[in-house]
Write a protein that holds these residues in place. Structure first.
Motif, mmCIF file in Angstrom:
data_model
loop_
_atom_site.group_PDB
_atom_site.id
_atom_site.type_symbol
_atom_site.label_atom_id
_atom_site.label_comp_id
_atom_site.label_asym_id
_atom_site.label_seq_id
_atom_site.Cartn_x
_atom_site.Cartn_y
_atom_site.Cartn_z
ATOM 1 N N ARG A 191 -1.089 -54.489 -20.565
ATOM 2 C CA ARG A 191 -0.331 -53.807 -21.878
ATOM 3 C C ARG A 191 -0.900 -54.027 -23.097
ATOM 4 N N ALA A 192 -1.687 -55.167 -23.538
ATOM 5 C CA ALA A 192 -2.522 -55.094 -24.681
ATOM 6 C C ALA A 192 -3.258 -53.859 -24.859
ATOM 7 N N ARG A 193 -3.718 -53.114 -23.994
ATOM 8 C CA ARG A 193 -4.311 -51.789 -24.295
ATOM 9 C C ARG A 193 -3.463 -50.669 -23.853
ATOM 10 N N LEU A 194 -2.752 -50.515 -22.881
ATOM 11 C CA LEU A 194 -1.870 -49.499 -22.274
ATOM 12 C C LEU A 194 -0.989 -49.044 -23.632
ATOM 13 N N PHE A 195 -0.246 -50.109 -24.086
ATOM 14 C CA PHE A 195 0.676 -49.764 -25.115
ATOM 15 C C PHE A 195 0.198 -49.533 -26.580
ATOM 16 N N ARG A 196 -1.272 -49.651 -26.697
ATOM 17 C CA ARG A 196 -1.843 -49.281 -27.875
ATOM 18 C C ARG A 196 -2.373 -47.749 -27.634
ATOM 19 N N GLU A 197 -2.963 -47.469 -26.420
ATOM 20 C CA GLU A 197 -3.570 -46.166 -26.267
ATOM 21 C C GLU A 197 -2.561 -45.069 -26.148
ATOM 22 N N ARG A 198 -1.176 -45.271 -25.831
ATOM 23 C CA ARG A 198 -0.413 -44.241 -25.846
ATOM 24 C C ARG A 198 -0.368 -43.518 -27.157
ATOM 25 N N ASN A 199 0.062 -42.476 -27.364
ATOM 26 C CA ASN A 199 0.220 -41.465 -28.371
ATOM 27 C C ASN A 199 1.586 -41.101 -28.818
ATOM 28 N N PRO A 200 2.590 -41.924 -29.432
ATOM 29 C CA PRO A 200 3.811 -41.614 -29.498
ATOM 30 C C PRO A 200 4.004 -40.190 -30.549
ATOM 31 N N GLU A 201 3.258 -40.236 -31.462
ATOM 32 C CA GLU A 201 3.261 -39.021 -32.374
ATOM 33 C C GLU A 201 3.603 -37.638 -31.431
ATOM 34 N N ALA A 202 2.755 -37.732 -30.282
ATOM 35 C CA ALA A 202 2.876 -36.398 -29.361
ATOM 36 C C ALA A 202 3.978 -36.197 -28.459
ATOM 37 N N PHE A 203 5.057 -37.191 -28.418
ATOM 38 C CA PHE A 203 5.778 -37.462 -27.489
ATOM 39 C C PHE A 203 7.333 -37.061 -27.990
ATOM 40 N N ARG A 204 7.406 -36.233 -29.049
ATOM 41 C CA ARG A 204 8.696 -35.766 -29.871
ATOM 42 C C ARG A 204 9.665 -35.246 -28.798
ATOM 43 N N ILE A 205 9.123 -34.284 -27.955
ATOM 44 C CA ILE A 205 9.933 -33.351 -26.976
ATOM 45 C C ILE A 205 10.714 -34.637 -26.150
ATOM 46 N N LEU A 206 10.499 -35.711 -25.858
ATOM 47 C CA LEU A 206 11.253 -36.709 -25.123
ATOM 48 C C LEU A 206 12.358 -36.846 -25.554
ATOM 49 N N THR A 207 12.563 -36.731 -26.727
ATOM 50 C CA THR A 207 14.107 -37.067 -27.462
ATOM 51 C C THR A 207 14.725 -35.947 -27.831
ATOM 52 N N GLU A 208 14.217 -34.581 -27.471
ATOM 53 C CA GLU A 208 15.171 -33.680 -27.762
ATOM 54 C C GLU A 208 16.497 -33.226 -26.888
ATOM 55 N N THR A 209 17.511 -33.136 -27.252
ATOM 56 C CA THR A 209 18.647 -32.904 -26.330
ATOM 57 C C THR A 209 18.841 -31.615 -25.618
ATOM 58 N N ASN A 210 17.972 -30.667 -26.013
ATOM 59 C CA ASN A 210 17.901 -29.560 -25.314
ATOM 60 C C ASN A 210 16.539 -28.976 -25.216
ATOM 61 N N PRO A 211 15.585 -29.387 -24.445
ATOM 62 C CA PRO A 211 14.138 -29.124 -24.165
ATOM 63 C C PRO A 211 14.203 -27.949 -23.732
ATOM 64 N N PRO A 212 13.130 -26.944 -23.643
ATOM 65 C CA PRO A 212 13.106 -25.637 -23.206
ATOM 66 C C PRO A 212 13.297 -25.472 -21.833
ATOM 67 N N VAL A 213 12.780 -26.602 -20.897
ATOM 68 C CA VAL A 213 13.166 -26.223 -19.677
ATOM 69 C C VAL A 213 14.729 -26.086 -19.129
ATOM 70 N N LEU A 214 15.824 -26.520 -20.044
ATOM 71 C CA LEU A 214 17.038 -26.595 -19.667
ATOM 72 C C LEU A 214 17.329 -25.045 -19.452
ATOM 73 N N ALA A 215 16.952 -24.155 -20.516
ATOM 74 C CA ALA A 215 17.066 -22.490 -20.448
ATOM 75 C C ALA A 215 16.600 -22.109 -19.260
ATOM 76 N N LYS A 216 15.640 -22.620 -18.459
ATOM 77 C CA LYS A 216 15.211 -22.077 -17.293
ATOM 78 C C LYS A 216 16.043 -22.502 -15.876
ATOM 79 N N VAL A 217 16.575 -23.675 -16.351
ATOM 80 C CA VAL A 217 17.337 -24.223 -14.798
ATOM 81 C C VAL A 217 18.859 -24.464 -15.139
ATOM 82 N N PRO A 218 19.727 -23.558 -15.522
ATOM 83 C CA PRO A 218 21.167 -23.583 -15.548
ATOM 84 C C PRO A 218 21.648 -24.599 -14.513
ATOM 85 N N ILE A 219 22.879 -25.500 -14.880
ATOM 86 C CA ILE A 219 23.370 -26.056 -13.821
ATOM 87 C C ILE A 219 24.787 -25.320 -13.471
#
Length: 424
Positions: free
Chosen positions: A296-324
């Motif tokens: 964990r000493a390496r793994l959690f420093r090597e991740r790049n959270p700045e690039a992960f913003r899409i993970l917290t989007e309520t309506n990411p683009p994929v939802l437009a492709k897969v209606p329920i």
């Protein structure tokens, strides 16, 4: 000469002391906190949805009395902690059919669950994790896991963050991933059932410092065939370098190491998976240029959270492709019906087949497909229709939507909760 002998003996004693000190130091570095953990594979104890509130509470007491025997067995095995499966008191189906009555029944049932099972665990000075729907102080119902200390008192609770589409129609989503530092279990976190199908849940707990995740559930950690649910559990443990303790109803209780190894599995109804673990161990790893005692000493420093913003989007683009197809409210209605009346209705449709009333059976199965879309009832009804209507048009329809077996389908007649593939 005597002086040389004395010096030689002194040198030998000094070397022996250094060796002993070295072994002691090495022992301290390799084993820091060994505890005995148990995960229960509790038999099916589901309360009849037709019961009155008084009858339902009496049935809860009966279930708790039987679960106390599991707690006692874990205590007699000198376990330090025990995890019981999701829906510990067995009220899920009853709650699905009696939504207006739950706010009176659930607090009483959960209070008794914590009092009785907590006291049983406290007699053995054992931590305990239990799980149930629960009406919180804000008036909302949450699927909730409770961590009880060695004295039987609540240390903390966790509200399921990722309920299924249908489940969330009657239950509020949790919004936090709390962790609970303990003196001897390390830092503990909890997740519930479908939570672990979403990989970010375990990662959030790991980033918060969890060493061990207690996981009361009724299924695996992925949707798919064969053993993909089990393999996903192993991956969740390995990709976060955490201990994962899986308590599952009916089958699948196990303990998984931070390297993704299944080190203990339960056997049979009310079986226990038991293992002695070092909550701070088995995290060594790395590569040719950088070896870590705890990856964990390496793994959690090597991740790049700045690039992960899409993970917290309520309506990411994929939802437009897969209606329920179903709204959340409709999905909730289907789920509640499938957990209660649906099983009886499917049996009634099957009875037409047994009596040779083919046309009546076809009409019944067609109605069930419309009434219970995307459930085990829909899939099994489609299979029956394929057998009863061997026409070209039906074969073409079956080819376009093949009837597949999902985890729990084989147990549809005895455990409709488990048979919902959308809710492992």
């Amino acid at each position: 000469m005597k002086t040389q002998v004395r010096l030689g003996r002194l040198a030998i004693l000094l070397l022996m002391f250094q060796a002993t000190a070295g072994l002691a130091a090495d022992s301290r570095s390799t084993s820091t906190n060994t505890v005995r953990i148990a995960a229960a594979q509790a038999a099916r104890r589901v309360i009849d949805f037709r019961h009155s509130p008084t009858e339902a509470l009496a049935a809860v007491e009966k279930n708790l009395a039987e679960l106390e025997h599991i707690v006692a067995r874990a205590g007699e095995a000198r376990c330090d902690a025990l995890v019981l499966p999701e829906d510990t008191p067995g009220l899920l189906n009853w709650v699905s059919a009696n939504e207006t009555l739950t706010k009176d029944v659930l607090p009483k049932a959960v209070k008794r669950m914590i009092e009785r099972l907590g006291s049983a665990a406290a007699r053995h000075k054992m931590y305990l994790v239990v799980c149930s729907d629960f009406t919180e102080s804000d008036g909302a119902i949450y699927n909730t896991a409770f961590l009880l200390g060695r004295d039987g008192k609540e240390i903390g609770r966790y509200h399921k963050v990722c309920p299924t589409w249908g489940e969330a129609s009657a239950r509020r989503r949790g919004t936090l991933f709390p962790v609970f530092p303990t003196a001897d279990l390390g830092t503990a976190g909890m997740l519930i059932c479908y939570d672990l199908v979403v990989p970010e849940t375990a990662r959030c707990l790991a980033l918060a410092g969890a060493d061990i995740i207690f996981f009361p559930t009724m299924g695996g950690a992925a949707i798919g065939d064969d053993d993909i649910g089990v393999q996903a559990l192993r991956v969740r443990a390995a990709e976060n370098f955490i201990w994962l303790v899986v308590a599952q109803r009916g089958n699948g209780a196990m303990i998984i190491s931070p390297r993704g190894k299944i080190i203990a599995q339960a056997d049979g109804p009310d079986g226990l998976a038991i293992a002695d673990i070092d909550v701070h161990g088995q995290r060594e790893g790395g590569d040719a240029l950088n070896q870590q005692r705890d990856m964990r000493a390496r793994l959690f420093r090597e991740r790049n959270p700045e690039a992960f913003r899409i993970l917290t989007e309520t309506n990411p683009p994929v939802l437009a492709k897969v209606p329920i197809a179903l709204t959340q409210r409709e999905a909730g209605r289907v789920m509640a019906s499938a957990l209660t009346f649906g099983e009886d209705e499917f049996k009634q449709a099957n009875a037409f087949v047994g009596r040779g009333q083919t046309n009546e059976a076809i009409a019944a199965f067609e109605r069930l497909r419309k009434e219970y879309p995307a459930t085990w009832i829909d899939r099994r009804s489609q299979e029956r229709l394929a057998e009863l209507q061997p026409t070209a048009s039906n074969r073409n329809a079956s080819a376009s939507i093949p009837p597949r077996r999902y985890p729990g389908d084989a147990d549809a007649g005895t455990n409709s909760r488990k048979a919902d593939p959308a809710k492992p």
